[in-house]
Scaffold this active site. Structure first.
Site, PDB file in Angstrom:
ATOM      1  N   GLY A  31       0.838  -1.206   0.000  1.00 35.14           N
ATOM      2  CA  GLY A  31       0.000   0.000   0.000  1.00 35.14           C
ATOM      3  C   GLY A  31       0.862   1.240   0.000  1.00 35.14           C
ATOM      4  O   GLY A  31       2.058   1.177  -0.292  1.00 35.14           O
ATOM      5  N   ASN A  32       0.260   2.371   0.295  1.00 35.67           N
ATOM      6  CA  ASN A  32       1.044   3.606   0.405  1.00 35.67           C
ATOM      7  C   ASN A  32       0.383   4.521   1.430  1.00 35.67           C
ATOM      8  O   ASN A  32      -0.691   4.224   1.948  1.00 35.67           O
ATOM      9  CB  ASN A  32       1.190   4.287  -0.958  1.00 35.67           C
ATOM     10  CG  ASN A  32      -0.146   4.629  -1.569  1.00 35.67           C
ATOM     11  OD1 ASN A  32      -0.890   5.454  -1.032  1.00 35.67           O
ATOM     12  ND2 ASN A  32      -0.474   3.991  -2.692  1.00 35.67           N
ATOM     13  N   PHE A  33       1.017   5.654   1.713  1.00 31.75           N
ATOM     14  CA  PHE A  33       0.569   6.515   2.808  1.00 31.75           C
ATOM     15  C   PHE A  33      -0.481   7.550   2.400  1.00 31.75           C
ATOM     16  O   PHE A  33      -0.768   8.459   3.160  1.00 31.75           O
ATOM     17  CB  PHE A  33       1.771   7.229   3.433  1.00 31.75           C
ATOM     18  CG  PHE A  33       2.685   6.305   4.186  1.00 31.75           C
ATOM     19  CD1 PHE A  33       2.212   5.594   5.277  1.00 31.75           C
ATOM     20  CD2 PHE A  33       3.998   6.135   3.785  1.00 31.75           C
ATOM     21  CE1 PHE A  33       3.039   4.738   5.972  1.00 31.75           C
ATOM     22  CE2 PHE A  33       4.837   5.278   4.480  1.00 31.75           C
ATOM     23  CZ  PHE A  33       4.359   4.565   5.576  1.00 31.75           C
ATOM     24  N   SER A  34      -1.055   7.432   1.220  1.00 33.14           N
ATOM     25  CA  SER A  34      -2.073   8.410   0.816  1.00 33.14           C
ATOM     26  C   SER A  34      -3.243   8.384   1.807  1.00 33.14           C
ATOM     27  O   SER A  34      -3.742   7.322   2.167  1.00 33.14           O
ATOM     28  CB  SER A  34      -2.593   8.068  -0.587  1.00 33.14           C
ATOM     29  OG  SER A  34      -3.749   8.813  -0.845  1.00 33.14           O
ATOM     30  N   ALA A  49      -3.694   7.622  -5.250  1.00 32.41           N
ATOM     31  CA  ALA A  49      -2.305   7.143  -5.336  1.00 32.41           C
ATOM     32  C   ALA A  49      -2.385   5.657  -5.665  1.00 32.41           C
ATOM     33  O   ALA A  49      -2.457   4.811  -4.762  1.00 32.41           O
ATOM     34  CB  ALA A  49      -1.586   7.385  -4.025  1.00 32.41           C
TER      35      ALA A  49
END
Ligand code: C5P
Length: 403
Positions: free
Chosen positions: A209-212, A277
């Protein structure tokens, strides 16, 4: 600010606060508005139509037919004539009728024919105001898109103290002026927004995943909706909630799910804003069982690329449809963003730099430069994401969709 030339329908119902509708009429007329008063039978018990017609310069409408000559008062024409309708004061009974479509008088019938925005300023005793039934009806009106001007606290006609006083006419006029001064240029436009991160599952308990946070996309959705657009918000996993009734939220998890939802909705849209994102890659294989730790020193996860949603929409785009993307760059920012805009066939790209403090992922603030395919460029200072959303929507849609 002024209300010069605005056609305003003032609905008056049976409350002691009806005396304030005379002051409201006078203030609206002084600001240049044309005021047509529609009063309920109970309203006439509290203020005479003669007062209101003298102040507005127009006969007051109360019945479906004029008693003098039997002429029909067309609520349909009133609905088309008005730039805005305000019911002030609004009793619990009238609010209930409006919320439930009980058109047994001229005022509610006019409301049901209304094409323009509607405001309601409740006035009643504190117990009636806080009653679950009244609150349910107010909530219903809100979700129907009616603007509620909350009652204020103070001494009531019953001599009790509490919440239920109609807002003062001066404040109501200021609110209406502010309303007309704000852009509502997205009325009924259909806008799709992608937001948040995507999660690409590795096994039942792990993902890439990512930090968006999704904050920028949600702020854009609220801004578009508050300007009258019908918004489809396709969002990856986030704790945020969308509050405006014109936002249809579609929850997705992975890039593939977001891609499918975006492609399905895009043909009906006037514009798409791609603020998600999206993970560039997903695991080639997703394990149904939790992957166990092994003794091997290295573990290799094979990834395959996800479709580029923005670029796919860029290929499908028909004349009149707009696509707007984001670019998060760390070096040679404008050149890279422009290249991205061309590759994805975007009309605008919103550039935010990771070099700017307080901008980008997770923050409540952002600092952007908006580039257009025609070579225009506008840079903005660091602002809250809600204000950045306003700048983006204003810049992008200012002339494009109005035509
Ligand atoms: O190529 P890059 O990921 O930097 O491009 C960012 C822009 O493209 C953003 O508007 C993002 O939402 C969009 N995008 C997309 N689908 C992807 C990757 C990016 O819509 N798979």
């Amino acid at each position: 600010m002024s209300l010069q030339g605005k056609h305003i329908i003032l609905g008056v119902t049976g409350s002691i606060a009806a005396y304030k509708s005379a002051i409201l009429t006078r203030l609206l007329v002084k600001k240049g508005a044309e005021v047509q008063t529609v009063i309920t039978p109970a309203g006439k018990e509290f203020i005479t139509p003669v007062t209101l017609s003298a102040l507005s310069g127009r006969p007051v409408i109360s019945e479906f037919f004029a008693s003098s000559n039997g002429t029909w008062h067309s609520h349909v024409d009133l609905g088309l004539w008005a730039d805005l309708m305000i019911v002030a004061p609004a009793t619990a009974s009238s609010i209930g009728k409006m919320a439930n479509g009980i058109a047994d008088n001229m005022l509610v019938t006019t409301y049901l024919s209304m094409k323009a925005p509607v405001f309601v300023a409740p006035a009643m005793d504190l117990d009636m105001y806080r009653h679950v039934s009244t609150q349910r009806n107010i909530k219903k009106l809100k979700s129907d898109g009616v603007h509620i001007i909350e009652a204020t606290e103070g001494e009531l006609a019953s001599h009790l103290e509490g919440k239920g006083r109609m807002e003062e006419p001066e404040n109501i006029v200021a609110m209406l002026e502010h309303f007309f001064a704000t852009d509502h240029n997205l009325d009924k436009k259909k806008i799709m927004i992608t937001a948040g991160p995507t999660y690409e599952r590795i096994d039942p308990v792990r993902f890439i995943g990512n930090f968006s946070s999704g904050k920028m996309g949600f702020a854009l959705a609220e801004e578009c909706a508050s300007r009258g657009a019908e918004v489809v918000l396709i969002t990856g996993p986030t704790a945020l909630s969308a509050s405006h009734p014109n936002i249809l939220r579609v929850n997705v998890e992975s890039a593939m799910e977001m891609y499918d939802a975006a492609l399905k909705n895009f043909p009906q849209m006037d514009a798409a804003i791609l603020s998600a994102a999206v993970a560039d890659y997903r695991p080639e294989q997703r394990s149904d069982k939790k992957i166990k730790r092994s003794d091997k020193e290295h573990y290799t996860l094979s990834l395959v690329s996800n479709p580029d949603i923005a670029a796919s929409l860029g290929k499908l785009k028909k004349p009149g449809q707009l696509t707007i993307g984001f670019a998060l760059e760390t070096s040679d920012e404008e050149r890279n963003a422009t290249k991205k805009m061309e590759e994805k066939n975007l009309d605008f790209i919103v550039l935010n730099s990771l070099n700017d403090r307080g901008a980008g992922f997770g923050h409540d603030t952002n600092k952007v430069t908006i580039l257009s395919r025609h070579g225009e460029k506008q840079s903005f200072p660091l602002k809250s994401k809600n204000d950045v959303a306003k700048d983006i929507i204003h810049t992008v849609f200012h002339s494009c969709l109005d035509s």
